[in-house]
Scaffold this motif. Structure first.
Motif, mmCIF file in Angstrom:
data_model
loop_
_atom_site.group_PDB
_atom_site.id
_atom_site.type_symbol
_atom_site.label_atom_id
_atom_site.label_comp_id
_atom_site.label_asym_id
_atom_site.label_seq_id
_atom_site.Cartn_x
_atom_site.Cartn_y
_atom_site.Cartn_z
ATOM 1 N N VAL A 122 11.896 -9.852 -17.357
ATOM 2 C CA VAL A 122 11.704 -10.926 -18.337
ATOM 3 C C VAL A 122 12.869 -10.976 -19.323
ATOM 4 N N THR A 123 13.374 -9.810 -19.686
ATOM 5 C CA THR A 123 14.392 -9.724 -20.731
ATOM 6 C C THR A 123 15.790 -10.048 -20.229
ATOM 7 N N TYR A 124 16.128 -9.656 -18.998
ATOM 8 C CA TYR A 124 17.528 -9.710 -18.570
ATOM 9 C C TYR A 124 17.835 -10.624 -17.384
ATOM 10 N N ARG A 125 16.824 -11.168 -16.726
ATOM 11 C CA ARG A 125 17.122 -11.997 -15.552
ATOM 12 C C ARG A 125 18.003 -13.192 -15.907
ATOM 13 N N ASP A 126 17.756 -13.825 -17.026
ATOM 14 C CA ASP A 126 18.561 -14.987 -17.411
ATOM 15 C C ASP A 126 19.988 -14.612 -17.783
ATOM 16 N N GLN A 127 20.266 -13.318 -17.870
ATOM 17 C CA GLN A 127 21.627 -12.859 -18.158
ATOM 18 C C GLN A 127 22.319 -12.348 -16.894
ATOM 19 N N GLY A 128 21.721 -12.634 -15.747
ATOM 20 C CA GLY A 128 22.379 -12.340 -14.477
ATOM 21 C C GLY A 128 21.952 -11.063 -13.802
ATOM 22 N N VAL A 129 21.081 -10.282 -14.427
ATOM 23 C CA VAL A 129 20.643 -9.015 -13.840
ATOM 24 C C VAL A 129 19.266 -9.199 -13.207
ATOM 25 N N ARG A 130 19.160 -8.836 -11.936
ATOM 26 C CA ARG A 130 17.908 -8.968 -11.204
ATOM 27 C C ARG A 130 17.195 -7.616 -11.164
ATOM 28 N N ILE A 131 15.878 -7.660 -11.192
ATOM 29 C CA ILE A 131 15.064 -6.447 -11.121
ATOM 30 C C ILE A 131 13.969 -6.659 -10.096
ATOM 31 N N SER A 132 13.760 -5.670 -9.223
ATOM 32 C CA SER A 132 12.657 -5.708 -8.269
ATOM 33 C C SER A 132 11.877 -4.407 -8.362
ATOM 34 N N ALA A 133 10.554 -4.511 -8.216
ATOM 35 C CA ALA A 133 9.675 -3.345 -8.154
ATOM 36 C C ALA A 133 9.187 -3.197 -6.719
ATOM 37 N N LEU A 134 9.607 -2.129 -6.068
ATOM 38 C CA LEU A 134 9.213 -1.845 -4.684
ATOM 39 C C LEU A 134 7.890 -1.081 -4.729
ATOM 40 N N CYS A 135 6.835 -1.675 -4.163
ATOM 41 C CA CYS A 135 5.484 -1.118 -4.310
ATOM 42 C C CYS A 135 4.790 -0.917 -2.968
ATOM 43 N N PRO A 136 5.231 0.064 -2.188
ATOM 44 C CA PRO A 136 4.544 0.342 -0.930
ATOM 45 C C PRO A 136 3.234 1.076 -1.172
ATOM 46 N N GLN A 137 2.371 1.044 -0.163
ATOM 47 C CA GLN A 137 1.128 1.807 -0.216
ATOM 48 C C GLN A 137 1.374 3.110 0.554
ATOM 49 N N GLY A 138 0.731 3.310 1.702
ATOM 50 C CA GLY A 138 0.932 4.550 2.438
ATOM 51 C C GLY A 138 2.236 4.556 3.222
ATOM 52 N N VAL A 139 3.028 5.620 3.052
ATOM 53 C CA VAL A 139 4.301 5.749 3.761
ATOM 54 C C VAL A 139 4.395 7.158 4.344
ATOM 55 N N ASP A 140 4.832 7.250 5.572
ATOM 56 C CA ASP A 140 4.954 8.533 6.266
ATOM 57 C C ASP A 140 6.183 9.271 5.743
ATOM 58 N N THR A 141 5.997 10.007 4.670
ATOM 59 C CA THR A 141 7.073 10.749 4.021
ATOM 60 C C THR A 141 6.614 12.180 3.765
ATOM 61 N N PRO A 142 7.534 13.071 3.412
ATOM 62 C CA PRO A 142 7.122 14.433 3.043
ATOM 63 C C PRO A 142 6.121 14.452 1.886
ATOM 64 N N MET A 143 6.197 13.477 0.968
ATOM 65 C CA MET A 143 5.245 13.427 -0.144
ATOM 66 C C MET A 143 3.815 13.272 0.375
ATOM 67 N N LEU A 144 3.629 12.369 1.338
ATOM 68 C CA LEU A 144 2.295 12.180 1.916
ATOM 69 C C LEU A 144 1.877 13.408 2.713
ATOM 70 N N ALA A 145 2.786 13.957 3.493
ATOM 71 C CA ALA A 145 2.464 15.133 4.303
ATOM 72 C C ALA A 145 2.064 16.313 3.426
ATOM 73 N N ASP A 146 2.789 16.515 2.334
ATOM 74 C CA ASP A 146 2.460 17.611 1.420
ATOM 75 C C ASP A 146 1.088 17.394 0.785
ATOM 76 N N GLY A 147 0.784 16.128 0.432
ATOM 77 C CA GLY A 147 -0.514 15.831 -0.148
ATOM 78 C C GLY A 147 -1.653 16.093 0.816
ATOM 79 N N LEU A 148 -1.447 15.733 2.081
ATOM 80 C CA LEU A 148 -2.482 15.987 3.094
ATOM 81 C C LEU A 148 -2.671 17.487 3.304
ATOM 82 N N ALA A 149 -1.556 18.213 3.343
ATOM 83 C CA ALA A 149 -1.630 19.663 3.537
ATOM 84 C C ALA A 149 -2.379 20.339 2.395
#
Length: 263
Positions: free
Chosen positions: A167-194
Motif C-alpha cells: 500500500v505504501t510503496y507500490r505507487d513509487q515503483g516497488v512491487r511486493i508479493s506475499a507467497l502463501c503456500p499451504q502444505g509443501v514437501d520440505t524438510p520443515m514438514l518432514a521434521d514436523g511429522l517426525a
C-alpha cells in the motif's frame, strides 16, 4: 516482473522453497542469484549447482547488521538488487506453552527479518523507482496454523507487513508479493511429522502437499503478473472467503478436523 537479467537475493536459500526458487530463477535467466542461509555450507552447495550465476553467503536473518552487509555487498558486486526474497522461516509445533525464547525466535525469523530486508533494500529501489520484494508468508498467515501458535501469529504479522509495504510503496515503483503456500514437501514438514506436530499431521492429511518446485513455479507466475497474494494452492482463496463470510462456521470445521486427528 520478468526475471531475465535480474539480480536476486534469496534468504533461507539452502533448501526447500528457497533452493527451488534459486534453481527456477537461474533457469529463467537471472543475471545473479545470491543464495543466503544460516547454513553457509548448504547454501554453497545450492549455489555451486547453479554455476557462475550464483553466489552463496552465510546469513543470520535475525541480525540486521548482517542483512545490511549482504545488501551492500550485493549492490557493490552487481550494481543493484532487483528482487529480494525474504524466505527464511521457522515453526515451533507448540501452543501457548512455547517459552519466550521460542516466541522470540519465531518473531525475529518470520517477521523482523522481513523488516530488516525492507529497510536495507528499499532506499536504492525507491531512488531508481523500481524493485520487488517477495515475502514467503505461508497460508498460515491468511488462514491459521493448527497446533502452532507462534507460527500462525507471526505469519499473520508477515502478511500484514507485506500488505502495508504494498500500500505504501507500490505507487513509487516497488512491487511486493506475499507467497502463501499451504502444505509443501520440505524438510520443515518432514521434521514436523517426525516430531508428531499436529499442524504437520493436518497438512499431510489434506492430500494437497506440493513440491517445492511447484511452489517456485507458482512464484514465478505470480511475479510475472505482479500479484500481491501468490497462492500455489488455489483452494486457499476459497478457504479465505469462507473464513471471511462465516468465521464461526470456519472455526467449527477446523475443530472437527482436530478432534478427528486426535482420535
Amino acid at each position: 516482473m520478468n526475471l531475465t537479467d535480474r539480480v536476486v537475493i534469496i534468504t533461507g536459500g539452502a533448501g526447500g522453497i528457497g533452493a527451488a526458487l534459486a534453481r527456477r530463477f537461474a533457469a529463467e535467466g537471472a543475471a545473479a542469484v545470491v543464495v543466503a542461509d544460516l547454513d553457509a555450507d548448504a547454501a554453497r552447495a545450492v549455489a555451486d549447482g547453479l554455476g557462475p550465476v550464483a553466489h552463496a553467503v552465510g546469513l543470520d536473518v535475525t541480525d540486521e547488521e548482517q542483512v545490511r552487509a549482504l545488501v551492500a555487498d550485493t549492490e557493490q558486486r552487481y550494481g543493484r538488487i532487483d528482487l529480494f526474497c525474504a524466505n527464511a522461516g521457522v515453526t515451533s509445533g507448540g501452543g501457548m506453552e512455547v517459552d519466550d525464547a521460542g516466541w522470540d525466535r519465531a518473531w525475529r525469523v518470520n517477521v523482523l527479518s522481513h523488516v530488516y530486508a525492507a529497510r536495507a533494500v528499499l532506499p536504492a529501489m525507491l531512488a531508481r523507482g523500481s524493485g520487488y520484494l517477495l515475502h514467503t508468508c505461508s497460508a498460515a498467515g491468511v488462514l491459521t496454523s493448527i497446533g502452532d501458535a507462534p507460527y500462525a501469529t507471526t505469519k499473520h504479522a508477515a502478511v500484514g507487513f507485506a500488505e502495508w509495504l504494498s500500500v505504501t510503496y507500490r505507487d513509487q515503483g516497488v512491487r511486493i508479493s506475499a507467497l502463501c503456500p499451504q502444505g509443501v514437501d520440505t524438510p520443515m514438514l518432514a521434521d514436523g511429522l517426525a516430531a508428531g506436530h499436529l499442524g504437520a499431521r493436518v497438512v499431510a492429511a489434506s492430500g494437497a502437499v506440493l513440491t517445492a518446485d511447484q511452489v517456485a513455479d507458482a512464484a514465478v507466475a505470480g511475479l510475472a503478473e505482479e500479484r500481491f497474494l501468490i497462492l500455489p494452492h488455489p483452494e486457499v482463496a476459497d478457504y479465505a472467503r469462507r473464513k471471511a463470510e462465516d468465521p464461526d462456521g470456519w472455526q467449527s470445521g477446523l475443530r472437527k478436523l482436530v478432534r478427528r486427528l486426535r482420535a
